[in-house]
Design a protein around this motif. Sequence first.
Motif, PDB file in Angstrom:
ATOM      1  N   GLY A 183       0.825  -1.204   0.000  1.00  0.00           N
ATOM      2  CA  GLY A 183       0.000   0.000   0.000  1.00  0.00           C
ATOM      3  C   GLY A 183       0.855   1.248   0.000  1.00  0.00           C
ATOM      4  O   GLY A 183       1.989   1.230   0.486  1.00  0.00           O
ATOM      5  N   GLY A 184       0.340   2.318  -0.532  1.00  0.00           N
ATOM      6  CA  GLY A 184       1.111   3.556  -0.583  1.00  0.00           C
ATOM      7  C   GLY A 184       1.470   4.087   0.781  1.00  0.00           C
ATOM      8  O   GLY A 184       2.586   4.555   1.006  1.00  0.00           O
ATOM      9  N   ILE A 185       0.554   3.997   1.723  1.00  0.00           N
ATOM     10  CA  ILE A 185       0.807   4.470   3.083  1.00  0.00           C
ATOM     11  C   ILE A 185       1.086   3.292   4.016  1.00  0.00           C
ATOM     12  O   ILE A 185       2.118   3.239   4.677  1.00  0.00           O
ATOM     13  CB  ILE A 185      -0.385   5.294   3.614  1.00  0.00           C
ATOM     14  CG1 ILE A 185      -0.654   6.494   2.698  1.00  0.00           C
ATOM     15  CG2 ILE A 185      -0.107   5.776   5.035  1.00  0.00           C
ATOM     16  CD1 ILE A 185       0.508   7.458   2.549  1.00  0.00           C
ATOM     17  N   VAL A 186       0.156   2.327   4.076  1.00  0.00           N
ATOM     18  CA  VAL A 186       0.313   1.134   4.915  1.00  0.00           C
ATOM     19  C   VAL A 186      -0.048  -0.099   4.091  1.00  0.00           C
ATOM     20  O   VAL A 186      -1.016  -0.067   3.322  1.00  0.00           O
ATOM     21  CB  VAL A 186      -0.596   1.199   6.161  1.00  0.00           C
ATOM     22  CG1 VAL A 186      -0.395  -0.043   7.032  1.00  0.00           C
ATOM     23  CG2 VAL A 186      -0.319   2.454   6.965  1.00  0.00           C
ATOM     24  N   GLY A 187       0.712  -1.176   4.281  1.00  0.00           N
ATOM     25  CA  GLY A 187       0.392  -2.399   3.571  1.00  0.00           C
ATOM     26  C   GLY A 187      -0.795  -3.113   4.165  1.00  0.00           C
ATOM     27  O   GLY A 187      -1.812  -3.332   3.509  1.00  0.00           O
ATOM     28  N   TYR A 188      -0.708  -3.472   5.443  1.00  0.00           N
ATOM     29  CA  TYR A 188      -1.767  -4.197   6.133  1.00  0.00           C
ATOM     30  C   TYR A 188      -2.195  -3.403   7.360  1.00  0.00           C
ATOM     31  O   TYR A 188      -1.349  -2.971   8.140  1.00  0.00           O
ATOM     32  CB  TYR A 188      -1.281  -5.591   6.566  1.00  0.00           C
ATOM     33  CG  TYR A 188      -2.316  -6.401   7.304  1.00  0.00           C
ATOM     34  CD1 TYR A 188      -3.156  -7.275   6.621  1.00  0.00           C
ATOM     35  CD2 TYR A 188      -2.455  -6.293   8.684  1.00  0.00           C
ATOM     36  CE1 TYR A 188      -4.111  -8.021   7.289  1.00  0.00           C
ATOM     37  CE2 TYR A 188      -3.420  -7.038   9.366  1.00  0.00           C
ATOM     38  CZ  TYR A 188      -4.243  -7.901   8.669  1.00  0.00           C
ATOM     39  OH  TYR A 188      -5.180  -8.629   9.340  1.00  0.00           O
ATOM     40  N   ILE A 189      -3.512  -3.256   7.526  1.00  0.00           N
ATOM     41  CA  ILE A 189      -4.051  -2.471   8.629  1.00  0.00           C
ATOM     42  C   ILE A 189      -4.860  -3.380   9.543  1.00  0.00           C
ATOM     43  O   ILE A 189      -5.812  -4.029   9.097  1.00  0.00           O
ATOM     44  CB  ILE A 189      -4.965  -1.340   8.120  1.00  0.00           C
ATOM     45  CG1 ILE A 189      -4.199  -0.446   7.140  1.00  0.00           C
ATOM     46  CG2 ILE A 189      -5.491  -0.512   9.277  1.00  0.00           C
ATOM     47  CD1 ILE A 189      -5.088   0.475   6.358  1.00  0.00           C
ATOM     48  N   GLY A 190      -4.498  -3.407  10.827  1.00  0.00           N
ATOM     49  CA  GLY A 190      -5.236  -4.200  11.793  1.00  0.00           C
ATOM     50  C   GLY A 190      -6.402  -3.437  12.397  1.00  0.00           C
ATOM     51  O   GLY A 190      -6.807  -2.377  11.915  1.00  0.00           O
ATOM     52  N   SER A 191      -6.946  -3.956  13.487  1.00  0.00           N
ATOM     53  CA  SER A 191      -8.138  -3.389  14.104  1.00  0.00           C
ATOM     54  C   SER A 191      -7.855  -2.053  14.782  1.00  0.00           C
ATOM     55  O   SER A 191      -6.733  -1.771  15.190  1.00  0.00           O
ATOM     56  CB  SER A 191      -8.697  -4.368  15.141  1.00  0.00           C
ATOM     57  OG  SER A 191      -7.738  -4.602  16.156  1.00  0.00           O
ATOM     58  N   SER A 192      -8.891  -1.245  14.878  1.00  0.00           N
ATOM     59  CA  SER A 192      -8.857   0.035  15.606  1.00  0.00           C
ATOM     60  C   SER A 192      -7.730   0.950  15.132  1.00  0.00           C
ATOM     61  O   SER A 192      -7.071   1.617  15.932  1.00  0.00           O
ATOM     62  CB  SER A 192      -8.709  -0.224  17.117  1.00  0.00           C
ATOM     63  OG  SER A 192      -9.755  -1.027  17.589  1.00  0.00           O
TER      64      SER A 192
END
Length: 209
Positions: A189-198
């Motif tokens: 991802g341009g900013i973050v690849g994987y995003i977790g909860s909250s």
Amino acid sequence: QGSGTEANPYLIETAENLAWIAEMVNSGVTTYAGVYFKLTSDLNMNSIAWVPIGNSTSQLFRGQFDGDNNFIDNISITGSYTYQGLFGITGTGFRCANLGVNTTTSSTGQYGGGVVGCINGINTVVENCFNTGTISAAVSISDYPCSGGIVGYIKQSTSVSRCYNTGTISATQNFSTMSSSNGSKSISGGIVGYIGSSTSITDCYNSGA
């Protein structure tokens, strides 16, 4: 210089000062929880092989790092580290703000980010940061790689705001070694690849490939 408090942070004045943080964290001496740092000027790391700050879930950085609107150029990660970035892996209470980086990661790490490879904790903040370097992640095991311009992988409870990336981001995987339970996943991802909860991402943009 400094005492590590919010009012009188440790001053990062040279590349050697920055490398000392990595040495203390990666050798298991401290996580710097609740300790404050401030970068005093632009740094050029001269593409000398950088060892990311934090290299395992028991040896991670939990301090507060203020770039003071300075830029760290030519951060080159060539070693085979699972977590790759200026910071490899960070934990609860970590904050990085007001920092620009030109980070280039190797293709041997599972988690790659310009600022942080992996955030594994709660109450963490990344704000007003940017990356111009090339971020890549790759694995040849039964798992998936994650790469992001700012952060590769966020487990949970993190705020990312006012950040941008202009560098090229990629993640590749050796599909022949994948287990059927994991499936085939390469995440970037341009900013973050994987995003977790909250986790929230606000006022950010990407112009890189």
